[in-house]
Design a protein around this motif. Structure first.
Motif, PDB file in Angstrom:
ATOM      1  N   ALA A   1      51.086 -25.953 -26.692  1.00  0.00           N
ATOM      2  CA  ALA A   1      51.079 -25.518 -27.488  1.00  0.00           C
ATOM      3  C   ALA A   1      51.626 -26.337 -28.739  1.00  0.00           C
ATOM      4  CB  ALA A   1      52.991 -24.144 -27.329  1.00  0.00           C
ATOM      5  N   LEU A   2      52.086 -27.296 -29.009  1.00  0.00           N
ATOM      6  CA  LEU A   2      51.892 -28.319 -29.515  1.00  0.00           C
ATOM      7  C   LEU A   2      50.846 -28.345 -30.464  1.00  0.00           C
ATOM      8  CD1 LEU A   2      55.582 -29.918 -28.859  1.00  0.00           C
ATOM      9  CD2 LEU A   2      54.892 -28.105 -30.522  1.00  0.00           C
ATOM     10  N   LEU A   3      49.711 -29.073 -28.971  1.00  0.00           N
ATOM     11  CA  LEU A   3      48.539 -29.381 -30.138  1.00  0.00           C
ATOM     12  C   LEU A   3      47.975 -28.217 -31.015  1.00  0.00           C
ATOM     13  CD1 LEU A   3      47.058 -32.099 -30.161  1.00  0.00           C
ATOM     14  CD2 LEU A   3      46.301 -31.298 -27.193  1.00  0.00           C
ATOM     15  N   ALA A   4      47.804 -26.622 -30.008  1.00  0.00           N
ATOM     16  CA  ALA A   4      47.347 -25.667 -30.536  1.00  0.00           C
ATOM     17  C   ALA A   4      47.978 -26.067 -31.872  1.00  0.00           C
ATOM     18  CB  ALA A   4      47.505 -24.442 -29.885  1.00  0.00           C
ATOM     19  N   ARG A   5      48.871 -25.966 -32.713  1.00  0.00           N
ATOM     20  CA  ARG A   5      49.139 -25.964 -34.312  1.00  0.00           C
ATOM     21  C   ARG A   5      48.550 -27.295 -34.814  1.00  0.00           C
ATOM     22  NH1 ARG A   5      50.361 -22.650 -36.818  1.00  0.00           N
ATOM     23  NH2 ARG A   5      51.597 -24.232 -38.303  1.00  0.00           N
ATOM     24  N   TYR A   6      47.953 -28.036 -34.622  1.00  0.00           N
ATOM     25  CA  TYR A   6      46.881 -29.314 -34.933  1.00  0.00           C
ATOM     26  C   TYR A   6      45.525 -28.403 -35.950  1.00  0.00           C
ATOM     27  CZ  TYR A   6      43.715 -33.218 -36.286  1.00  0.00           C
ATOM     28  OH  TYR A   6      43.137 -33.891 -37.125  1.00  0.00           O
ATOM     29  N   ASP A   7      44.826 -27.413 -34.849  1.00  0.00           N
ATOM     30  CA  ASP A   7      43.960 -26.997 -34.928  1.00  0.00           C
ATOM     31  C   ASP A   7      44.186 -25.791 -36.246  1.00  0.00           C
ATOM     32  OD1 ASP A   7      42.904 -28.336 -32.524  1.00  0.00           O
ATOM     33  OD2 ASP A   7      43.555 -26.650 -31.390  1.00  0.00           O
TER      34      ASP A   7
END
Length: 521
Positions: free
Chosen positions: A351-357
């Motif tokens: 979920a946190l990695l999706a913030r990168y995108d």
């Protein structure tokens, strides 16, 4: 504690210095130096070791950043005095401070390396600036540390000038970065690919903690060590998160978002880092460690600025995905801080990695729109941008100048605009100009106001390789005149500067300097 490898005389010499007091004595005239607590070193021996600097023979001041000194709480008049030079080269002790080197690990070109660390860098001092912000001062090139992996711990004059120029150029462009405070040269010879002389660069940042610090303690330390490091970073650099119930998740979300925004900024300036290993990424979203970097001149999506990057892992077009990959490594290292159960930790990390995108897409398009003079977000913007970039690629256009000249194209006849834009494709370019101008007109506003806004985000001056090389060659001859001239121009990258036109121009045709810069400097 990471033990020093016992291999050869150089390592033995380093070992002898580990418990030594910093070299030299405090010179006369030292007054009103900021005396802070060594925050990072106070974490303990698991995180690094005290190391005395190796004196720099025949130290010669080549550069001092008076404006930065004033900003971080140093007296610029003192810093430019003879008394300051020994402190800024490692030849004398900073009062109340013990130099130290930190240990970290990292993925280098995608391959896990279990121990790295500050091999030629010492944290000299830490304090609070007048505005309350934290300051860390490092010396780069001040001799080997326990993490030098057999190297001499020195920095070459060429690599030091390049780092100084790059961080100050990016700072002037508004890009988060470490800063250069001072540069000193020496008569000491240093052998790399070519023979050069040694130099010591003084650089500052709020902190120099990297993704690789967390990778090291996740693999080699304890959960308590990892949490202590995270809480240290939160306390000193994200204090507003300290009392949140999910502070580690909130902090990691900010690191991911800062990293995405940084990469977006690089892309829209045509800046290539060159060595985007996890040990070269800052947890504050700063541009960190300038080796084989470059501002792209002729626009090529697959441009590679690092001669050691034979597979193009860190090519211009690959940088955003590499930023995401590195964030994934950081989140994996910190999974235990997110949740005690592995599956729950993985879900939070994804979920946190999706913030990168999401942040990258938003930030990169916001910046591209501004460069094109667009004020509103519309569905066709990506298509309009890609058509323009295709014209640049096919026309072998200079990336920086082409965007800068677009501001002129708003206010002149379309036929005249073709002269100062990518050559050899008039029909396609005319069609694009018509669509672009129609898009601008649909938003309203005056052409002059639009052009002015574009010039505030499209630099006229960037650090081109041939300009950096001229400054390096001058410094190697013992003159810092060209270094200071170039820095003065780069400090105002968006301004028209009469008499400095040649600093905006690409290299003469046929003499384009694509420097073969590897990772050994």
């Amino acid at each position: 504690m990471v033990c020093l490898r016992s291999a050869g005389a150089r390592h033995a010499a380093v070992a002898a210095r580990l418990s030594a007091k910093p070299a030299g004595i405090v010179p006369d005239g030292v007054v009103n130096l900021p005396l802070g607590e060594p925050r990072f070193a106070a974490l303990g021996p698991a995180y690094g070791q005290p190391v005395a600097a190796l004196p720099l023979p025949d130290a010669l001041r080549l550069y001092f950043n008076a404006a930065l000194a004033d900003q971080i709480g140093l007296d610029p008049r003192w810093c430019q005095s003879a008394a300051a030079l020994p402190l800024l080269t490692g030849n004398a002790a900073w009062p109340g401070q013990t130099p130290s080197a930190s240990v970290y690990a990292g993925h280098q070109f995608g391959v896990w390396v279990s121990q790295l660390g500050d091999g030629r860098v010492l944290t000299l001092a830490e304090w609070r600036a007048p505005d309350g912000s934290p300051v860390e001062l490092q010396l780069k090139g001040a001799g080997p540390t326990p993490y030098a992996r057999g190297s001499d711990g020195r920095a070459t004059l060429a690599s030091s000038v390049r780092e100084l120029l790059a961080c100050e150029a990016l700072h002037a462009l508004g890009v988060p970065t470490t800063r250069a405070l001072s540069l000193a040269g020496s008569s000491l010879s240093v052998q790399r690919d070519e023979l050069d002389t040694a130099a010591v660069l003084g650089r500052t940042a709020p902190c120099f903690v990297r993704f690789g610090h967390f990778e090291f303690h996740a693999r080699h330390g304890t959960p308590q060590q990892l949490a202590l490091l995270a809480d240290h970073v939160i306390e000193h650099h994200f204090p507003y998160l300290a009392n949140q119930p999910q502070r580690h998740a909130a902090w990691l979300a900010e690191v991911v978002e800062l990293t995405a925004a940084l990469f977006a900024h690089w892309q829209t300036l045509g800046f290539c880092h060159g060595v985007l290993n996890t040990d070269n990424l800052s947890v504050l979203g700063l541009t960190l460690d300038y080796g084989p970097y470059g501002f792209m001149e002729r626009f090529r999506p697959h441009h590679v600025c690092n001669a050691s990057d034979h597979e193009g892992r860190y090519a211009y077009t690959a940088q955003p995905a590499i930023g995401r990959w590195n964030c994934e490594r950081l989140l994996g290292a910190c999974a235990g801080l997110l949740a005690p159960q592995p599956e729950a930790a993985r879900e939070q990390a994804q979920a946190l990695l999706a913030r990168y995108d999401e942040v990258y897409r938003q930030e990169v398009m916001r910046r591209w729109r501004a460069k094109l003079g667009l004020r509103e977000a519309r569905a066709g913007d990506a298509g309009l941008l890609n058509r323009w970039l295709t014209l640049l690629q096919r026309g072998k256009a200079d990336f920086t100048l082409a965007f800068r000249r677009l501001a002129d194209a708003i206010q002149i006849d379309p036929a005249e605009a073709l002269i100062c834009l990518p050559a050899g494709q008039d029909a396609a370019l005319r069609d694009w100009l018509d669509d672009w101008r129609a898009r601008l007109a649909s938003e309203g506003g005056s052409p002059a106001g639009r052009a002015s806004a574009m010039r505030r985000v499209n630099p006229r001056y960037v650090l081109r390789n041939h300009l950096a090389q001229a400054a390096i060659e001058g410094a190697q001859r013992g003159s810092s005149v060209e270094l200071h001239r170039l820095l003065a121009v780069l400090a105002r990258p968006f301004d028209e500067q009469p008499g400095a036109e040649h600093y905006a121009a690409p290299p003469a045709q046929g003499l384009e300097l694509e420097l073969e810069i590897g990772c050994s400097a």
